[in-house]
Scaffold this motif. Structure first.
Motif, PDB file in Angstrom:
ATOM      1  N   MET A  86      73.821  55.161  -1.645  1.00  0.00           N
ATOM      2  CA  MET A  86      73.246  54.519  -0.452  1.00  0.00           C
ATOM      3  C   MET A  86      73.153  53.009  -0.632  1.00  0.00           C
ATOM      4  SD  MET A  86      70.430  57.219   0.799  1.00  0.00           S
ATOM      5  CE  MET A  86      70.877  58.431   2.055  1.00  0.00           C
ATOM      6  N   ILE A  87      72.790  52.593  -1.835  1.00  0.00           N
ATOM      7  CA  ILE A  87      72.742  51.154  -2.126  1.00  0.00           C
ATOM      8  C   ILE A  87      74.146  50.562  -1.960  1.00  0.00           C
ATOM      9  CG2 ILE A  87      72.484  49.451  -4.002  1.00  0.00           C
ATOM     10  CD1 ILE A  87      70.101  51.172  -5.013  1.00  0.00           C
TER      11      ILE A  87
ATOM     12  N   LEU B 228      78.261  47.538   1.186  1.00  0.00           N
ATOM     13  CA  LEU B 228      79.579  47.472   1.848  1.00  0.00           C
ATOM     14  C   LEU B 228      79.447  47.061   3.319  1.00  0.00           C
ATOM     15  CD1 LEU B 228      81.513  50.621   0.526  1.00  0.00           C
ATOM     16  CD2 LEU B 228      81.905  48.225  -0.062  1.00  0.00           C
ATOM     17  N   GLY B 229      78.486  47.658   3.992  1.00  0.00           N
ATOM     18  CA  GLY B 229      78.258  47.313   5.404  1.00  0.00           C
ATOM     19  C   GLY B 229      77.888  45.842   5.564  1.00  0.00           C
TER      20      GLY B 229
ATOM     21  N   GLY C 263      67.625  43.054  -1.292  1.00  0.00           N
ATOM     22  CA  GLY C 263      66.906  43.253  -2.555  1.00  0.00           C
ATOM     23  C   GLY C 263      65.682  44.139  -2.344  1.00  0.00           C
ATOM     24  N   ILE C 264      64.961  43.903  -1.258  1.00  0.00           N
ATOM     25  CA  ILE C 264      63.775  44.710  -0.945  1.00  0.00           C
ATOM     26  C   ILE C 264      64.196  46.151  -0.610  1.00  0.00           C
ATOM     27  CG2 ILE C 264      61.766  44.952   0.609  1.00  0.00           C
ATOM     28  CD1 ILE C 264      61.533  42.476  -1.193  1.00  0.00           C
ATOM     29  N   VAL C 265      65.288  46.280   0.156  1.00  0.00           N
ATOM     30  CA  VAL C 265      65.806  47.612   0.489  1.00  0.00           C
ATOM     31  C   VAL C 265      66.168  48.378  -0.798  1.00  0.00           C
ATOM     32  CG1 VAL C 265      67.790  48.829   1.522  1.00  0.00           C
ATOM     33  CG2 VAL C 265      66.604  47.050   2.826  1.00  0.00           C
TER      34      VAL C 265
ATOM     35  N   GLN D 166      80.490  45.831  -8.413  1.00  0.00           N
ATOM     36  CA  GLN D 166      79.551  46.376  -9.401  1.00  0.00           C
ATOM     37  C   GLN D 166      78.812  47.605  -8.835  1.00  0.00           C
ATOM     38  OE1 GLN D 166      76.905  43.344 -10.905  1.00  0.00           O
ATOM     39  NE2 GLN D 166      76.207  44.680 -12.560  1.00  0.00           N
ATOM     40  N   THR D 167      78.332  47.521  -7.602  1.00  0.00           N
ATOM     41  CA  THR D 167      77.652  48.693  -7.033  1.00  0.00           C
ATOM     42  C   THR D 167      78.654  49.835  -6.869  1.00  0.00           C
ATOM     43  OG1 THR D 167      77.932  47.784  -4.790  1.00  0.00           O
ATOM     44  CG2 THR D 167      75.797  47.435  -5.841  1.00  0.00           C
ATOM     45  N   GLU D 168      79.898  49.472  -6.588  1.00  0.00           N
ATOM     46  CA  GLU D 168      80.950  50.491  -6.475  1.00  0.00           C
ATOM     47  C   GLU D 168      81.111  51.246  -7.789  1.00  0.00           C
ATOM     48  OE1 GLU D 168      84.885  49.680  -4.370  1.00  0.00           O
ATOM     49  OE2 GLU D 168      85.507  49.639  -6.444  1.00  0.00           O
TER      50      GLU D 168
END
Ligand code: ATP
Ligand code: MG
Length: 336
Positions: free
Chosen positions: A115-116, A121-122, A205-207, A276-278
């Motif tokens: 989800m992060i 990506l969005g 960052g908060i999300v 990196q998140t990928e």
């Protein structure tokens, strides 16, 4: 009529639906300060849509019609408007907002990471526009979840910064929506700079913190307290991220901290960390003990859901076997 004609009209055009185009039973999904969200069903297409009505003028809808042409897997698809109901017609997301999902269900780590990543990506897509399309309203209630637990970012383009805009009015617009936690500190200072991409990066960052902790940021704090604390560099407490976590989580935490950096020039752009998140979300998806940690301690991975749990990425709170070690009572001592 003209409207009927436009419904049948050119492919891809921003349609103006009529109330009568929908079945009579409108199910209210949410009642908000600025309008309502309904689940409606289009007679002709036999499919559910979300209809978001605005109490205020049609101006917003006109503005959104300009960005409705944008199409991307991780952003909300807007099908048109219903001017009769001063509303936008968009995709219906059956699992509601991430905001609600984080409260009702316990998410497994692979799902959290995914989800992060999908959110980044969005956002990366919106910021890749020229000029970048700023969201300025990124929060977990604007991240919606579909049948298959994939996300889409919604409600971009509702909040604008206009040239020479009164900053106090801008802040009031945001706080009226209950967005105080997502506003970066530089917004509260005297600086005359308009918000840029780093505004959204801070909100992200908060999300991230909310996804990792499944808690509410600044719970129980007044707007003034949050404003003061955040201006002094305080952030939601990182200790609230459950201890029982995959080692890869440290990298996520590091990205999160960079995103909410006090100095906005130190925040990365989405394009800087999507790779990196990928790889972090891919890594957790890879099944099997082959991917044991570097020191060969395969046992470490058994502590959190991995392979088998991919198919059951979330469990209803109270029934979940992987409950958080953090208890809700600790929410009130949140700043670190
Ligand atoms: P804002 O106006 O700042 O975006 P908000 O996100 O809190 O504020 P709404 O956008 O009106 O308020 O949405 C309220 C709730 O309605 C969401 O949290 C979500 O649960 C539901 N909702 C909104 N859009 C959809 C949709 N397309 N599909 C399903 N549910 C939706
Ligand atoms: Mg919204």
């Amino acid at each position: 009529s003209q409207d009927k004609f436009s419904f049948k009209g050119a492919p891809g055009q921003f349609r103006n639906f009529q109330k009568d185009d929908f079945e009579a039973d409108w199910i209210k999904v949410a009642e908000c300060r600025f309008g309502q969200v309904y689940q409606v069903k289009l007679k002709l297409w036999r499919e559910k849509f979300a209809l978001k009505s605005f109490d205020t003028a049609l101006k917003i809808i006109e503005e959104v019609s300009n960005i409705a042409k944008l199409k991307f897997k991780y952003i909300m698809c807007i099908y048109g408007m219903c001017s009769e109901a001063t509303a936008l017609v968009m995709e219906y997301m059956s699992n509601g907002s991430l905001n609600n999902l984080l409260v009702s269900h316990t998410l497994m780590w692979p799902k959290k990471f995914q989800m992060i990543h999908e959110t980044s990506l969005g956002m990366n897509f919106l910021h890749s526009m020229k000029p970048p399309l700023l969201h300025l309203n990124l929060k977990t209630s604007n991240i919606l979840v579909d049948d298959h637990l994939h996300i889409k970012i919604s409600d971009f383009g509702l909040i604008h910064w206009e040239e020479g805009m009164n900053k106090t009015l801008f802040i009031e617009q945001l706080t009226a929506r209950g967005n105080i936690s997502y506003i970066p500190p530089e917004t509260f200072t005297q600086s005359p700079n308009p918000p840029g991409t780093t505004f959204d990066v801070y909100s992200f960052g908060i999300v991230m913190w909310e996804i990792l902790t499944q808690q509410k940021p600044h719970a129980g704090c007044s707007v003034t307290t949050v404003l003061l604390q955040v201006s002094q560099g305080k952030r939601p407490c990182v200790e609230l991220i459950p201890d029982q976590r995959p080692p890869e989580c440290e990298q996520m935490i590091s990205i999160m901290k960079q995103c909410w950096a006090q100095d906005h020039t130190e925040r990365p752009q989405f394009s800087d960390f999507v790779r990196q998140t990928e790889s972090l979300s891919e890594f957790l998806k890879v099944p099997g003990p082959i991917h044991s940690s570097k020191n060969g301690d395969a046992g470490q991975k058994a502590d959190y859901p991995c392979k088998e749990d991919i198919l059951s990425m979330l469990s209803k709170k109270d029934f979940g076997s992987f409950r958080h070690s953090v208890r809700r009572e600790h929410v009130y001592t949140q700043f670190s």
